[in-house]
Design an enzyme around this catalytic site. Structure first.
Site, PDB file in Angstrom:
ATOM      1  N   ALA A 246       0.843  -1.186   0.000  1.00  0.00           N
ATOM      2  CA  ALA A 246       0.000   0.000   0.000  1.00  0.00           C
ATOM      3  C   ALA A 246       0.885   1.244   0.000  1.00  0.00           C
ATOM      4  O   ALA A 246       2.078   1.185   0.322  1.00  0.00           O
ATOM      5  CB  ALA A 246      -0.911  -0.004   1.227  1.00  0.00           C
TER       6      ALA A 246
ATOM      7  N   GLY B 236       0.067  -5.228   0.375  1.00  0.00           N
ATOM      8  CA  GLY B 236      -0.947  -5.138  -0.672  1.00  0.00           C
ATOM      9  C   GLY B 236      -0.511  -5.741  -1.984  1.00  0.00           C
ATOM     10  O   GLY B 236      -1.343  -6.207  -2.766  1.00  0.00           O
TER      11      GLY B 236
ATOM     12  N   GLU C 256      -1.149  -9.370  -1.653  1.00  0.00           N
ATOM     13  CA  GLU C 256      -2.604  -9.557  -1.673  1.00  0.00           C
ATOM     14  C   GLU C 256      -3.184  -9.405  -3.083  1.00  0.00           C
ATOM     15  O   GLU C 256      -4.121 -10.125  -3.461  1.00  0.00           O
ATOM     16  CB  GLU C 256      -3.247  -8.571  -0.707  1.00  0.00           C
ATOM     17  CG  GLU C 256      -2.931  -8.904   0.750  1.00  0.00           C
ATOM     18  CD  GLU C 256      -3.208  -7.771   1.711  1.00  0.00           C
ATOM     19  OE1 GLU C 256      -3.908  -8.006   2.712  1.00  0.00           O
ATOM     20  OE2 GLU C 256      -2.724  -6.645   1.465  1.00  0.00           O
TER      21      GLU C 256
ATOM     22  N   GLU D 154       2.597  -6.100   7.576  1.00  0.00           N
ATOM     23  CA  GLU D 154       1.788  -5.038   8.174  1.00  0.00           C
ATOM     24  C   GLU D 154       2.024  -4.862   9.675  1.00  0.00           C
ATOM     25  O   GLU D 154       1.952  -3.747  10.201  1.00  0.00           O
ATOM     26  CB  GLU D 154       0.296  -5.301   7.903  1.00  0.00           C
ATOM     27  CG  GLU D 154      -0.143  -5.093   6.469  1.00  0.00           C
ATOM     28  CD  GLU D 154       0.052  -6.299   5.579  1.00  0.00           C
ATOM     29  OE1 GLU D 154      -0.373  -6.259   4.413  1.00  0.00           O
ATOM     30  OE2 GLU D 154       0.641  -7.306   6.059  1.00  0.00           O
TER      31      GLU D 154
END
Length: 284
Positions: free
Chosen positions: A89, A134, A137, A157
């Site tokens: 992210a 991310g 993911e 994270e």
């Protein structure tokens, strides 16, 4: 297909393959709000493949569009710049968000990954470099993950006081099992391509980016010789059965098997087999 223009993505179509490249190399292709927005647009267009006609809407069978066309037979998802697939992210954006905005951002990315999973053709994530948070993911929403020797995966994270927000707590355990998913998420540990392959996260490991993309194109080419409606129905059946009990999954499979019998591809495939000739699938 006309995908339009994008600020953060590069789209190339060739030989029935759409290559979608996250194109923010200066930020290691981090998933900013703009990237998420543009990925949603691309997925919306890809989900029109082979299913835009009235008959598809009423029967629910992929590939029954009025023109029967399948302009794209597979998707390659990758990142620009050579250092990262998607590093994660966009942390600079996250630091300016409140809790409501953060939840909206996560749900927006959830919508992207669900849309990517529902694309009726195979999607191969080609990971060269970092696929962290991310990025991992996003790759998990693809059908297959191919990795280069320098690929690295992880859900780091917890190092930031965060938790996976783009699907990692759900899809990672589906790929590698609950225990290993817990270990990677709780520790924030990175793993290399070969460890990811051993765990079942990655399908294949190739030496270079060029070999990676060539292998993905070769796999899509092989799948493109099959019935596109059967591939699309198989993908939908697998996705719908994931996480269900065995009886529930078998019920989904039986209904999908029934749906295949309503396609012209099934008629052509079985007839060609009996007649000992190569099938020419109409894609309907």
């Amino acid at each position: 297909m006309d995908f339009g223009s994008f600020e953060t993505l590069a789209i190339e179509t060739s030989g029935g393959i759409a290559t979608v490249t996250v194109n923010r190399p200066e930020a290691l292709n981090a998933l900013s709000g703009k990237v998420v927005e543009e990925l949603a647009r691309v997925c919306e267009e890809l989900n029109r493949l082979g299913g835009t006609g009235t008959s598809a809407a009423t029967t629910g069978i992929p590939g029954t569009a009025d023109d029967g066309a399948w302009p794209v037979r597979g998707v390659i998802l990758t990142g620009a710049g050579g250092k990262a697939f998607v590093a994660g992210a966009d942390i600079r954006e996250l630091t300016s968000m409140n809790a409501d905005q953060a939840e909206f951002h996560a749900r927006s990315m959830h919508a992207v990954t669900l849309a990517l999973e529902s694309v009726p053709v195979p999607v191969i994530a080609c990971v060269d470099g970092f696929a962290l948070g991310g990025g991992c993911e996003l790759a998990l929403a693809a059908d297959f993950i191919y990795a280069s020797e320098r690929a690295q995966f992880g859900q780091p994270e917890v190092n930031l006081g965060l938790v996976p927000g783009f699907g990692g707590s759900v899809r990672l355990q589906q790929r590698i099992g609950l225990g290993m998913a817990r270990e990677l998420i709780y520790t924030g540990r990175r793993i290399d391509a070969h460890e990811a392959h051993r765990l079942g996260l990655v399908n294949r490991v190739l030496a270079t980016r060029e070999e990676l993309l060539a292998a993905a194109a070769e796999t899509i080419g092989e799948i493109a010789t099959k019935s596109p409606t059967a591939v699309a129905l198989s993908k939908r059946s697998i996705n719908q059965a994931t996480g269900r009990t065995t009886p529930e999954g078998l019920d989904i499979e039986a209904r999908t098997f029934r749906a295949a019998f309503g396609t012209e591809d099934m008629k052509e495939g079985t007839t060609a087999f009996v007649e000992k000739r190569a099938a020419v699938f109409p894609g309907r």
